[in-house]
Design an enzyme around this catalytic site. Sequence first.
Site, PDB file in Angstrom:
ATOM      1  N   HIS A 127      41.366   3.943  34.539  1.00 17.35           N
ATOM      2  CA  HIS A 127      39.822   3.115  34.519  1.00 17.35           C
ATOM      3  C   HIS A 127      40.019   2.545  35.384  1.00 17.35           C
ATOM      4  O   HIS A 127      40.466   1.497  35.862  1.00 17.35           O
ATOM      5  CB  HIS A 127      39.703   2.627  32.836  1.00 17.35           C
ATOM      6  N   TYR A 158      30.829  -1.242  29.479  1.00 16.42           N
ATOM      7  CA  TYR A 158      30.083  -0.435  28.413  1.00 16.42           C
ATOM      8  C   TYR A 158      28.466  -1.829  28.195  1.00 16.42           C
ATOM      9  O   TYR A 158      28.592  -2.698  28.141  1.00 16.42           O
ATOM     10  CB  TYR A 158      30.651  -1.278  27.387  1.00 16.42           C
ATOM     11  N   HIS A 208      29.916   4.879  25.740  1.00 14.79           N
ATOM     12  CA  HIS A 208      30.027   3.954  24.423  1.00 14.79           C
ATOM     13  C   HIS A 208      28.495   4.206  23.684  1.00 14.79           C
ATOM     14  O   HIS A 208      28.682   2.368  23.483  1.00 14.79           O
ATOM     15  CB  HIS A 208      30.273   2.523  25.052  1.00 14.79           C
ATOM     16  N   GLU A 258      35.091   9.208  19.863  1.00 13.42           N
ATOM     17  CA  GLU A 258      36.643   8.267  19.119  1.00 13.42           C
ATOM     18  C   GLU A 258      35.828   7.693  18.335  1.00 13.42           C
ATOM     19  O   GLU A 258      37.178   7.092  16.983  1.00 13.42           O
ATOM     20  CB  GLU A 258      36.828   7.758  20.481  1.00 13.42           C
ATOM     21  N   ARG A 279      37.613  14.199  20.903  1.00 12.74           N
ATOM     22  CA  ARG A 279      37.572  12.957  21.455  1.00 12.74           C
ATOM     23  C   ARG A 279      38.134  11.991  20.792  1.00 12.74           C
ATOM     24  O   ARG A 279      38.142  10.885  20.862  1.00 12.74           O
ATOM     25  CB  ARG A 279      37.316  11.834  22.654  1.00 12.74           C
TER      26      ARG A 279
HETATM   27 MG    MG Z   1      35.459   5.796  24.745  1.00 12.62          MG
END
Ligand code: MG
Length: 400
Positions: A127, A158, A208, A258, A279
């Site tokens: 990241h 985010y 996100h 996620e 994911r």
């Molecule tokens: Mg994520």
Amino acid sequence: MGNLKIRDVRTILTAPEGIALVVVKVETTEPGLYGLGCATFTQRPLAVRSAIDDYLKPFLIGKDPCRIEDIWQTSMVSAYWRNGPVLNNALSGVDMALWDIKGKLAGMPVYDLLGGKCREGAAVYRHADGRDEKEVEDNVRKWMEQGYRYIRCQMGGYGGRGHTIHKTRNAPPGAYYDPDAYASSVVKLFEHLRKELGFEIQLLHDVHERLVPIEAVRLAKQLEPYNLFFLEDALPPEQIEWFKMIRQQTTTPIAMGELFNNPHEWIPLIVNRLIDFIRVHISQIGGITPAKKLAVLCEAFGIRTAWHGPGDVSPVGHAANIHLDVSCPNFGVQEWSGISDKLREVFPGAPEVENGYAYPNDKPGLGIDIDEKKAAKYPISNELPQWTLARFPDGTAVKP
Ligand code: MG
């Protein structure tokens, strides 16, 4: 192995980096033979502990730990209501621990039980963030210098930051952001990064869920010239029907999942070829057993894996990710949040990264252990998170 039984199931809570981790230890009647699994749901660790200690433990004691499939199926339905967070995390911890035990019994790493390596190491992404385009670029370059070839780029976290937020009077507390300002800033960021860094480095971005659906469609389309490796969680799970719209409009690769708990969240996206990368958070879907099946399903539809790998996955969970990564032909990339020296002291045998690739160690099972004395030095705090209280400028609560 007919005489081998589960003797005890224990939940270990620890937070070496201030993030609550939940680890399950399944002990067997064979002295010294045990397995470890990750059951981390960092926002609700005590609920997961109760699901394990109060419900799964009495259900499992006395059972044959080799019967992974039967234990998974019966544990999943033993509460009748199923496929939710907390219970899936608890089951994941047990499931990973059973694969760990089976590997130790067989004298094989888990990746060998899953079919064997189809690559030596798993490419990972790191990241990079920053307050402005230049700072993000500098941080991308730092990872590139260390051999990483996949970098997720955010600017201001985010939803972005630094935009003027036009609030109402008596605005309630929350993590405010302006979705329009955020979306425009992302386009400018990638324009800058491609201009300065070229197209050889793989760049990713995580929305996100911070856009309304039509804005997500527009952003995916606007990012197309910058060749993202993938655009992640452009929409919340509640809006997956909109992925059809994104697919019709752009070739920007899409990663999703996620937050998924239930197979019916991912099945339509896979069979209709609406995403490019699955994911999921493996602890959130119930462990290695369902993850392997999900990877196989994806393989048939040309979809690659990119398992969730943030700091709120324990090193045991990261090890499970890497065992799957090296043994699934349709592996795409692995998110890698790094494992600090402090975490490595508590979890000896954690996967190592070298030149942009993560490697499992080749010991039997998951190859990782926990030092319970050291784990006990880092109690969890159980504070409620603030970042999940996302709000639009007018105070409307939105998906975080
Ligand atoms: Mg994520």
